[in-house]
Design an enzyme around this catalytic site. Structure first.
Site, PDB file in Angstrom:
ATOM      1  N   HIS A   1       3.316 -26.674  12.729  1.00 41.28           N
ATOM      2  CA  HIS A   1       4.691 -27.188  12.722  1.00 41.28           C
ATOM      3  C   HIS A   1       4.838 -28.534  13.446  1.00 41.28           C
ATOM      4  CE1 HIS A   1       5.364 -23.203  11.322  1.00 41.28           C
ATOM      5  NE2 HIS A   1       5.361 -22.625  12.499  1.00 41.28           N
TER       6      HIS A   1
ATOM      7  N   ARG B   1       0.819  -1.214   0.000  1.00 38.55           N
ATOM      8  CA  ARG B   1       0.000   0.000   0.000  1.00 38.55           C
ATOM      9  C   ARG B   1       0.853   1.265   0.000  1.00 38.55           C
ATOM     10  NH1 ARG B   1      -3.547  -0.419   5.188  1.00 38.55           N
ATOM     11  NH2 ARG B   1      -1.399  -0.761   5.761  1.00 38.55           N
TER      12      ARG B   1
END
Ligand SMILES: NC(=O)c1ccc[n+]([C@@H]2O[C@H](COP(=O)([O-])OP(=O)(O)OC[C@H]3O[C@@H](n4cnc5c(N)ncnc54)[C@H](OP(=O)(O)O)[C@@H]3O)[C@@H](O)[C@H]2O)c1
Length: 491
Positions: free
Chosen positions: A242, A51
């Site tokens: 994980h 942005r």
């Protein structure tokens, strides 16, 4: 020894969130190292999208700053930095509006034959809108890839809603869900160890393995991620992805071939075989903790500024896998913040010998352990009993058979490539083997949800533990109740 480098096909990699932390700290350095290794073809381009109102030159300057911050000076070679920066451009797009998309389309136009990859390194609430706009602006080619990062939902229902947005715009084979643990060299070596050596696989089952311990310990606290973390907690942030992925790779059956769907099918079977932990057994199978302050250091409550937070910064679970290979052999997993050291490892603890022939004076026969260390000092160690050398009679000592890569391969100062280097190149190559398929993530959430629900409806708060310790007392008890103990958290 020099690592073999096979250049990838020409590509345009569009990094949404190109000014963010993930891009600066991980993606740009990873791409630089691949350029340094000669893996990027001349025609490879990196397009930062964010942005901020930046010119391409200003973005390139930021990229150079990122390289200087996260790469040792000795690895920054002028010629390569120049070449790398020359690949980079920038487009300002506010992804929540229609602004900027035409400029991105214009930059990509005429390069439809290159591999096109879109890395979504920004908040997941933007994933759906970005995917829709990518489709609508006609910049998606048949071989385009979309890469997404955790957090992928915060429970099964929100994951399904997020995934529906992704799959509404893209087919499954376009989607690369990153779990960077899978890109770690040692994790891939776990598969090589299991499936390229005849030695271990016959022993890799409940008959010979007493239990498995998977530890992912961090010494840091929430480090400025308090707002996100206080909503997530360790179970969502670490275990759902994980630790369960590590468990799957350790426990899975040998796939027919090293092929994306064969590997992921086997991991999915493990997830579906996990015995539930819910309100009926959560007390005996799950421990949650929260770090307390110590010696002037802030505790979690002070770190996030929320006095009544019941968010867990530590989790330990006893996980049973209900299948023929593993029935009776538990997998204990634990993860936490502000622990004694930063350490990630999988420890496979074998059963005792059935009978010791040695006299008590020889000392104890310790169980063999195979330790697969992910960080720090990646490598694999097999703990064996040997005779204490010398003429002093039969005395047993434990000795490590060390397969630490740098020393085994005779390479001094070997730099282990960061997981992102491998994974981003896999995206370009179109190889999703080390990425999570949608049904795997769904199965992981389906198993996690009942634990979250049991904690939410239970009355117990997370048990406090001292910063710098090995976690809460109850985690030790989880093992002691089974006559076992955790390995030390020692880096
Ligand atoms: N950082 C890590 O190591 C890491 C690891 C694993 C997963 N993740 C996940 O990856 C995502 C990004 O993390 P991060 O740490 O890089 O976040 P970050 O530092 O806050 O960066 C966010 C990025 O998104 C851009 N952005 C925000 N709103 C935008 C909009 N409306 N249009 C276009 N761009 C917009 C920002 O651009 P401007 O600055 O120009 O506004 C910035 O580049 C998060 O979901 C995080 O959980 C991060």
């Amino acid at each position: 020894m020099v690592a073999r480098v096979v250049p990838v096909a020409p590509f345009d990699l569009v990094v949404f969130g190109g000014t963010g932390d993930l891009a600066r700290r991980k993606l740009l350095p990873a791409l630089y190292y691949r350029d340094l290794a000669g893996q990027l073809p001349d025609d490879a381009r990196i397009i930062g999208v964010a942005r901020s109102d930046l010119s391409a030159d200003a973005y390139r300057e930021r990229a150079v700053e990122a390289l200087k911050s996260f790469i040792p000076a000795a690895d920054l070679k002028d010629a390569c930095v120049k070449r790398f920066i020359g690949r980079i451009s920038y487009v300002r797009v506010d992804v929540s509006s229609t602004d900027g998309w035409d400029a991105l389309a214009a930059l990509l136009k005429g390069r439809e034959d290159r591999v096109r990859a879109f890395y979504l390194a920004l908040e997941p609430r933007f994933f759906g809108p970005i995917c829709e706009r990518l489709k609508a602006s006609g910049i998606v080619t048949p071989t385009s890839r979309v890469v997404v990062e955790k957090p992928l939902g915060d429970q099964l229902a929100s994951y399904r809603a997020l995934n529906a947005q992704l799959t509404h715009a893209f087919d499954e084979h376009h989607l690369y869900r990153i779990d960077h643990y899978l890109g770690k060299e040692t994790v891939q070596n776990l598969m090589a160890l299991r499936f390229a050596n005849a030695l271990f696989e016959p022993l890799w089952n409940a008959r010979h393995i007493d239990h498995v311990q998977i530890t992912v310990a961090e010494s840091v606290g929430v480090e400025g991620r308090g707002a996100y973390y206080d909503h997530a907690g360790a179970l969502r942030d670490m275990v759902q992805n994980h630790l369960l992925q590590l468990l799957c790779l350790t426990a899975m059956e040998p796939p027919g071939k090293f092929d994306p769907d064969d590997v992921r099918n086997e991991k999915l079977k493990v997830l579906r075989a996990l015995e539930p932990i819910d309100g009926s057994n959560v007390e005996s199978h799950a421990v949650r903790g929260q770090y307390a302050g110590r010696n002037g250091a802030a505790g979690y409550i002070e770190d996030v500024g929320a006095n009544d937070s019941t968010t867990e910064t530590f989790v330990a679970l006893k996980v049973n896998i209900a299948n023929w290979r593993w029935s009776g052999t538990p997998f204990y997993v634990r993860t936490g913040k502000r622990l004694r050291s930063r350490l990630s490892e999988i420890a496979v603890i074998f059963k005792d010998v059935p009978h010791s022939i040695f006299p008590a004076a020889a000392g104890a026969v310790r169980e063999n352990a195979l330790i697969i260390r992910l960080q720090p000092h990646e490598g694999i160690t097999l703990l064996m009993n040997i005779k204490d050398p010398g003429p002093g009679g039969m005395r047993l000592i434990e000795a490590p058979l060390d397969m630490t890569f740098a020393s085994s391969l005779g390479i001094k100062g070997l730099r282990m490539p960061d997981a992102y280097e491998r994974l981003v190149m896999d995206v370009i190559r179109g190889d999703p083997t080390l990425f999570m398929r949608g049904d795997e993530v769904e199965a992981a959430w389906a198993w996690i949800d009942p634990i979250l629900a049991a904690w939410e409806t239970g009355h117990r708060r997370p048990q406090l533990y001292d910063a710098g310790s090995s976690g809460p007392e109850d985690a030790l008890r989880l093992m002691h109740m089974d006559g076992r103990r955790w390995l030390e958290i020692e880096a």
